[in-house]
Write an enzyme that holds these catalytic residues in place. Structure first.
Site, PDB file in Angstrom:
ATOM      1  N   ARG A  83       0.925  -1.236   0.140  1.00  0.00           N
ATOM      2  CA  ARG A  83      -0.067  -0.064  -0.129  1.00  0.00           C
ATOM      3  C   ARG A  83       0.931   1.438  -0.027  1.00  0.00           C
ATOM      4  O   ARG A  83       0.309   2.350  -0.271  1.00  0.00           O
ATOM      5  CB  ARG A  83      -1.072  -0.183   1.170  1.00  0.00           C
ATOM      6  CG  ARG A  83      -1.939   1.279   1.221  1.00  0.00           C
ATOM      7  CD  ARG A  83      -3.207   0.899   1.999  1.00  0.00           C
ATOM      8  NE  ARG A  83      -3.138   0.180   2.996  1.00  0.00           N
ATOM      9  CZ  ARG A  83      -2.530   0.481   4.232  1.00  0.00           C
ATOM     10  NH1 ARG A  83      -1.978   1.827   4.257  1.00  0.00           N
ATOM     11  NH2 ARG A  83      -2.428  -0.370   5.255  1.00  0.00           N
ATOM     12  N   TYR A 126     -14.784  18.751 -15.875  1.00  0.00           N
ATOM     13  CA  TYR A 126     -15.176  17.178 -15.428  1.00  0.00           C
ATOM     14  C   TYR A 126     -16.206  17.182 -14.596  1.00  0.00           C
ATOM     15  O   TYR A 126     -15.805  17.719 -13.355  1.00  0.00           O
ATOM     16  CB  TYR A 126     -14.021  16.444 -15.331  1.00  0.00           C
ATOM     17  CG  TYR A 126     -14.448  14.953 -15.022  1.00  0.00           C
ATOM     18  CD1 TYR A 126     -14.583  14.324 -16.388  1.00  0.00           C
ATOM     19  CD2 TYR A 126     -14.104  14.172 -13.784  1.00  0.00           C
ATOM     20  CE1 TYR A 126     -14.844  12.909 -16.306  1.00  0.00           C
ATOM     21  CE2 TYR A 126     -14.637  12.865 -14.127  1.00  0.00           C
ATOM     22  CZ  TYR A 126     -14.948  12.156 -15.094  1.00  0.00           C
ATOM     23  OH  TYR A 126     -15.201  10.904 -15.213  1.00  0.00           O
ATOM     24  N   ASP A 166      -5.886  19.790 -14.105  1.00  0.00           N
ATOM     25  CA  ASP A 166      -6.498  18.613 -14.581  1.00  0.00           C
ATOM     26  C   ASP A 166      -6.037  18.613 -15.981  1.00  0.00           C
ATOM     27  O   ASP A 166      -6.646  18.978 -17.184  1.00  0.00           O
ATOM     28  CB  ASP A 166      -7.998  18.131 -14.350  1.00  0.00           C
ATOM     29  CG  ASP A 166      -8.461  16.982 -14.902  1.00  0.00           C
ATOM     30  OD1 ASP A 166      -7.792  16.497 -15.859  1.00  0.00           O
ATOM     31  OD2 ASP A 166      -9.360  16.490 -14.277  1.00  0.00           O
ATOM     32  N   LYS A 213      -7.473   7.730 -20.065  1.00  0.00           N
ATOM     33  CA  LYS A 213      -7.974   8.327 -21.291  1.00  0.00           C
ATOM     34  C   LYS A 213      -6.414   8.266 -22.123  1.00  0.00           C
ATOM     35  O   LYS A 213      -5.879   7.216 -22.331  1.00  0.00           O
ATOM     36  CB  LYS A 213      -8.351   9.888 -21.147  1.00  0.00           C
ATOM     37  CG  LYS A 213      -9.156  10.082 -19.985  1.00  0.00           C
ATOM     38  CD  LYS A 213     -10.671   9.265 -20.457  1.00  0.00           C
ATOM     39  CE  LYS A 213     -11.579   9.504 -19.212  1.00  0.00           C
ATOM     40  NZ  LYS A 213     -11.881  10.957 -18.263  1.00  0.00           N
TER      41      LYS A 213
HETATM   42  C1  LIG Z   1     -12.148  10.812 -17.119  1.00  0.00           C
HETATM   43  C2  LIG Z   1     -11.461  12.067 -16.429  1.00  0.00           C
HETATM   44  C3  LIG Z   1     -11.418  12.105 -14.751  1.00  0.00           C
HETATM   45  C4  LIG Z   1     -11.631  10.813 -13.949  1.00  0.00           C
HETATM   46  O1  LIG Z   1     -10.877   9.882 -14.404  1.00  0.00           O
HETATM   47  P1  LIG Z   1     -11.149   8.270 -14.209  1.00  0.00           P
HETATM   48  O2  LIG Z   1      -9.824   7.830 -14.440  1.00  0.00           O
HETATM   49  O3  LIG Z   1     -12.326   7.933 -14.863  1.00  0.00           O
HETATM   50  O4  LIG Z   1     -11.383   8.338 -12.734  1.00  0.00           O
HETATM   51  C5  LIG Z   1     -11.090  13.457 -14.160  1.00  0.00           C
HETATM   52  N1  LIG Z   1     -10.930  14.403 -14.899  1.00  0.00           N
HETATM   53  C6  LIG Z   1     -11.123  14.481 -16.507  1.00  0.00           C
HETATM   54  C7  LIG Z   1     -10.892  15.848 -17.202  1.00  0.00           C
HETATM   55  C8  LIG Z   1     -11.650  13.241 -17.165  1.00  0.00           C
HETATM   56  O5  LIG Z   1     -11.909  13.252 -18.509  1.00  0.00           O
END
Ligand SMILES: *Cc1c(COP(=O)(O)O)cnc(C)c1O
Length: 374
Positions: A51, A104, A173, A198
């Protein structure tokens, strides 16, 4: 890596790989362990209990830190585990968060739920709006540019400078652009946050996220949060993510070229409105995009006149998979309004993620699906 400063594509291919030892693989396989051998002094090795740390993540994190220009990165089991690590480990009762109202949606869900319940106030602003008046007294400024799904942009350097002036930390982000498309830390942010589910992994086969920073204390804060709350990635997923990182620059090159070609083809049609792509000269912040992004991304948005036509268009495509998410090697698209919540978009709004197909095939498929559904 070597003393010489390599290009981003070269770094992506080599980052985080072990030294060349005869008879060992280029990239070490995943290490599956919960406890590790640990007799006597427990501090003799960084690997005692998984962990806290694992050699497979450590290699991946070293690679991420290198691509981010960071001193450290922590990998998380998902993008939201990474986002919530920054939000929840930074904000305490009485603090103010400034965040986009068009980013998001799950970030707003956390802000309006867990954070509000713990006495954190959130001030919302449109990504393309005026951030300066909201920064005073803020503890954390959350930026997402290009925003998802609206593809609006904000000036990261200007907001980061003003936020620091006001005494706030800044997180970006960077999911859509990726570390190779835009460099949050070089633009002045304290945290580079990403959902690697992504484009960063890009094959639609893992959930993953990371937070990178150049600040020792912030790196410890994030690492401790992960160790304590346990949102750690599995070794196999981390290994897959590291393997996929090597092709990131090549994938982005094709994906962004496809997105540009598609955006131009869509703009030339009379039956599609609001075509948006940061690489288009018609994008309201195109010059800003050219200044702060290395690549314009793989996501294009546009609007068809109704939900029915948008759904018919998606069904008529042969190469484009109807699915949520974005950034993968397979082109995909969805009508965002089908979720009925979250994004504030028109019923016929399509978020399109360009994959790695041949450009001519992809553009022809989209044009043909639009022609068939006119
Ligand atoms: C998909 C996404 C997230 C969350 O990511 P997960 O891997 O689905 O938890 C956060 N910010 C943005 C801009 C995203 O496109």
């Amino acid at each position: 890596m070597a003393e010489r400063e390599y290009g981003p594509g070269t770094k992506a291919v080599h980052a985080g790989l072990p030294p060349a030892e005869p008879g060992t693989p280029f990239q070490a396989g995943p290490v599956f362990a919960a406890p590790f051998h640990l007799a006597g002094d427990p501090f003799q090795t960084p690997f005692g209990y998984a962990r806290y740390s694992n050699p497979t993540w450590a290699a991946y994190e070293q690679a991420l830190a290198e691509l981010e220009g960071a001193t450290g990165a922590s990998a998380f089991a998902s993008g939201m585990a990474a986002c919530s690590a920054v939000l929840l480990s930074t904000l305490t009762p009485g603090d103010v968060l400034v965040a986009p109202d068009d980013g998001y949606p799950m970030v707003r869900t956390i802000a309006d739920g867990h954070l509000a319940e713990r006495g954190v106030e959130t001030r919302y602003v449109a990504t393309a709006g005026d951030w300066a008046p909201l920064l005073e007294g803020a503890r954390l400024v959350w930026i997402e540019t290009p925003s998802n799904p609206g593809l609006d942009l904000c000036d990261v350097e200007a907001i980061a400078a003003a936020a620091h002036e006001a005494g706030a930390l800044v997180a970006l982000d960077n999911t859509l652009a990726t570390a190779l498309g835009q460099s949050p830390l070089a633009l002045g942010c304290d945290f580079a946050v990403s959902s690697n589910t992504k484009a960063t992994t890009g094959h639609g086969d893992v959930l993953m996220g990371h937070v990178a920073t150049r600040d020792e204390a912030l790196a410890t804060q994030i690492h401790d949060w992960r160790s304590q709350t346990g949102g750690v990635p599995g070794p196999f997923e981390a290994w897959l993510a590291h393997r996929s990182l090597a092709s990131l620059d090549v994938r982005l090159e094709r994906q962004c070229a496809n997105a540009q070609a598609l955006a131009e083809a869509l703009s030339a049609r009379g039956d599609v409105t609001d075509v948006r792509y940061p690489g288009l000269a018609t994008h309201p912040r195109h010059e800003l995009a050219a200044r702060q992004m290395r690549r314009f991304g793989m996501v294009v948005s546009f609007t068809l006149e109704s939900a029915e036509r948008a759904q018919a268009f998606l069904s008529a495509c042969d190469l484009v998979i109807e699915a949520t998410s974005f950034g993968g090697i397979h082109s995909s698209a969805e009508r965002r309004g089908r979720w009925g919540h979250g994004d504030h978009v028109a019923e016929g709004f399509i978020r399109f993620s360009a994959g790695c197909e041949d450009t001519a095939d992809l553009v022809a498929d989209v044009n043909s699906a639009l022609d068939q559904t006119q």
